[in-house]
Design an enzyme around this catalytic site. Sequence first.
Site, mmCIF file in Angstrom:
data_model
loop_
_atom_site.group_PDB
_atom_site.id
_atom_site.type_symbol
_atom_site.label_atom_id
_atom_site.label_comp_id
_atom_site.label_asym_id
_atom_site.label_seq_id
_atom_site.Cartn_x
_atom_site.Cartn_y
_atom_site.Cartn_z
ATOM 1 N N HIS A 1 53.683 7.991 -20.305
ATOM 2 C CA HIS A 1 52.618 7.245 -20.988
ATOM 3 C C HIS A 1 51.336 7.866 -20.455
ATOM 4 O O HIS A 1 50.887 7.544 -19.363
ATOM 5 C CB HIS A 1 52.745 5.760 -20.634
ATOM 6 C CG HIS A 1 51.613 4.905 -21.097
ATOM 7 N ND1 HIS A 1 51.779 3.881 -21.993
ATOM 8 C CD2 HIS A 1 50.311 4.902 -20.774
ATOM 9 C CE1 HIS A 1 50.610 3.294 -22.222
ATOM 10 N NE2 HIS A 1 49.703 3.895 -21.476
ATOM 11 N N HIS B 1 53.881 8.629 -27.499
ATOM 12 C CA HIS B 1 52.797 8.208 -28.421
ATOM 13 C C HIS B 1 51.465 8.968 -28.293
ATOM 14 O O HIS B 1 50.425 8.389 -27.954
ATOM 15 C CB HIS B 1 52.528 6.703 -28.301
ATOM 16 C CG HIS B 1 52.544 6.122 -26.907
ATOM 17 N ND1 HIS B 1 51.809 6.623 -25.862
ATOM 18 C CD2 HIS B 1 53.201 5.050 -26.407
ATOM 19 C CE1 HIS B 1 52.027 5.887 -24.792
ATOM 20 N NE2 HIS B 1 52.864 4.931 -25.086
ATOM 21 N N ASP C 1 57.249 2.957 -31.010
ATOM 22 C CA ASP C 1 56.579 2.138 -29.984
ATOM 23 C C ASP C 1 56.565 0.670 -30.419
ATOM 24 O O ASP C 1 55.551 -0.026 -30.277
ATOM 25 C CB ASP C 1 55.152 2.625 -29.688
ATOM 26 C CG ASP C 1 54.603 2.032 -28.383
ATOM 27 O OD1 ASP C 1 55.366 1.346 -27.662
ATOM 28 O OD2 ASP C 1 53.411 2.254 -28.081
ATOM 29 N N HIS D 1 61.552 5.095 -28.892
ATOM 30 C CA HIS D 1 60.580 4.267 -28.173
ATOM 31 C C HIS D 1 60.547 2.825 -28.705
ATOM 32 O O HIS D 1 59.724 2.486 -29.553
ATOM 33 C CB HIS D 1 59.205 4.927 -28.330
ATOM 34 C CG HIS D 1 58.211 4.506 -27.306
ATOM 35 N ND1 HIS D 1 57.405 5.389 -26.636
ATOM 36 C CD2 HIS D 1 57.866 3.278 -26.842
ATOM 37 C CE1 HIS D 1 56.626 4.746 -25.799
ATOM 38 N NE2 HIS D 1 56.869 3.451 -25.911
ATOM 39 N N ASP E 1 56.761 3.702 -18.988
ATOM 40 C CA ASP E 1 55.915 3.385 -20.146
ATOM 41 C C ASP E 1 55.267 2.007 -20.072
ATOM 42 O O ASP E 1 55.870 1.033 -19.624
ATOM 43 C CB ASP E 1 56.708 3.480 -21.448
ATOM 44 C CG ASP E 1 55.801 3.296 -22.652
ATOM 45 O OD1 ASP E 1 54.940 4.160 -22.876
ATOM 46 O OD2 ASP E 1 55.929 2.273 -23.334
ATOM 47 N N ASN F 1 48.126 0.374 -27.389
ATOM 48 C CA ASN F 1 47.816 1.352 -26.361
ATOM 49 C C ASN F 1 48.816 2.508 -26.420
ATOM 50 O O ASN F 1 50.012 2.256 -26.256
ATOM 51 C CB ASN F 1 47.852 0.692 -24.983
ATOM 52 C CG ASN F 1 47.303 1.596 -23.913
ATOM 53 O OD1 ASN F 1 46.672 2.608 -24.197
ATOM 54 N ND2 ASN F 1 47.557 1.255 -22.663
ATOM 55 N N ASN G 1 60.278 -1.373 -19.509
ATOM 56 C CA ASN G 1 59.319 -2.365 -18.978
ATOM 57 C C ASN G 1 59.771 -3.791 -19.286
ATOM 58 O O ASN G 1 59.083 -4.577 -19.906
ATOM 59 C CB ASN G 1 57.883 -2.102 -19.469
ATOM 60 C CG ASN G 1 57.729 -2.115 -20.982
ATOM 61 O OD1 ASN G 1 58.689 -1.955 -21.709
ATOM 62 N ND2 ASN G 1 56.502 -2.316 -21.442
ATOM 63 N N HIS H 1 60.613 -1.312 -27.476
ATOM 64 C CA HIS H 1 60.557 -2.314 -26.395
ATOM 65 C C HIS H 1 61.399 -3.508 -26.823
ATOM 66 O O HIS H 1 61.053 -4.200 -27.784
ATOM 67 C CB HIS H 1 59.106 -2.740 -26.145
ATOM 68 C CG HIS H 1 58.245 -1.619 -25.631
ATOM 69 N ND1 HIS H 1 58.213 -1.255 -24.293
ATOM 70 C CD2 HIS H 1 57.426 -0.754 -26.270
ATOM 71 C CE1 HIS H 1 57.388 -0.225 -24.145
ATOM 72 N NE2 HIS H 1 56.896 0.098 -25.329
#
Length: 425
Positions: free
Chosen positions: A180, A233, A306, A61, A153, A279, A95, A63
């Site tokens: 998510h 998460h 995350d 995970h 996500d 989050n 994303n 980003h």
Amino acid sequence: MSSLLLKGGRVVDPANGRDGVFDVLIKHGLIARVEPAISPNGAEVVDASGKLVTPGLVDLHTHLREPGREDKETIQTGLRAAVRGGYTTICAMPNTDPAMDSPGVVEFVQQAAGRAGLAAVKPIGAITVGRQGKDLTEFGELFEAGCVGLSDDGHPVADALLMRRALEYARVFGRPLIQHAEDPVLAAGGVMHEGLVATTLGLRGMPAESESVMVARDLALAALTGGWLHVAHVSCGQSVQLIREAKRRGVRVTCEVTPHHLALTDEAVGTFNTHAKVNPPLRPEQDRRALIEGLCDGTIDCIATDHAPHTAWEKDAEFDSAPFGISGLETALSVCVAMLVIPQTLTWPQLIEKMSRAPAALIGAEAGTLNIGAPADLLLIDPDARWTVEPEQFASKGRHTPFAGRQLPARVARVWCRGTEVTGR
Ligand code: DOR
């Protein structure tokens, strides 16, 4: 490529049940031998004594932000952060802008990752077009292009019928749908966990139920369809209990927890610390304890970062308007050592399992082991090091972490990706 011999380190390789002093020989980018004593025979020798030799970590995970928000992170800076944190394989979340919802974007990310020559990147495609929660993407094309799972996500798939169809569709490919888990109506407007701390600060909260209600729904849909649900998460005890019971019933579900949810509670928000705004939000102590229990009893399959980088100008805003996210790749291992290994909750092999082999197995990656013939993705970890988290030294463009200034144990000393040493500098 010349050969390399890591000599006399404590080899921690849970996949092969190994925890002891061994030499590791790397040849042509692959693990060639792991034995008590190997003579160099011309190989370059690295003295590994006093260090751990482990498989490279695998993050489900991350980003990366590119394409679209290169001011937050680029593929290059994200992968530098990854290897500094000991990750030799990461999964890139979709994303981005445009969202990773078509083979073209997947290919762009893979090519840029290949040019970086650092950690391997496994793309996660979007479940719905533009992550808009309306129309399913072409799953077959995304998997064909190399995606190892699908997720919207940042957003949940809120529509239950769409989620049902997505689980049915993904089932054909034997790949997970990574949810998510958040009921957007219950969570609407919330900026942290709903509880005493939020009330004291006068901030709008998200109840734990905004996660667990969605987990309960998705477990029912996974049972109905036989599709593979992976809950991203997980943050609260209610979700852990629901997943535990579903696993007992044979529902096809897996899940992950982040280092920050294992280490911190909503108290970390302190006086409006946006670097602890994430989050799902940090929850109270009883949830944190339930997450550790879930990790130990196998309900929670693995640890994922995350890693969610943002710019300083966005994060250093007032609490309500700052974006959610923590820059996590460079602190994950040390935070987990501090929270799990030092208190003897997990052993080193158990931790390495949760951070390398278990996530690699979920995405079907040839990673997370020191198997003979496997790609030589491996780490030298100094278990006795102590260091202070200085975000300004991060390779990531995201410098926001609730661990800033903390003294942490254990440090990644050297990293090899497919037999080549990488530094992330
Ligand atoms: O805190 C978060 N940040 N949680 C998410 O689910 C998304 C992520 C992001 O992309 O910034």
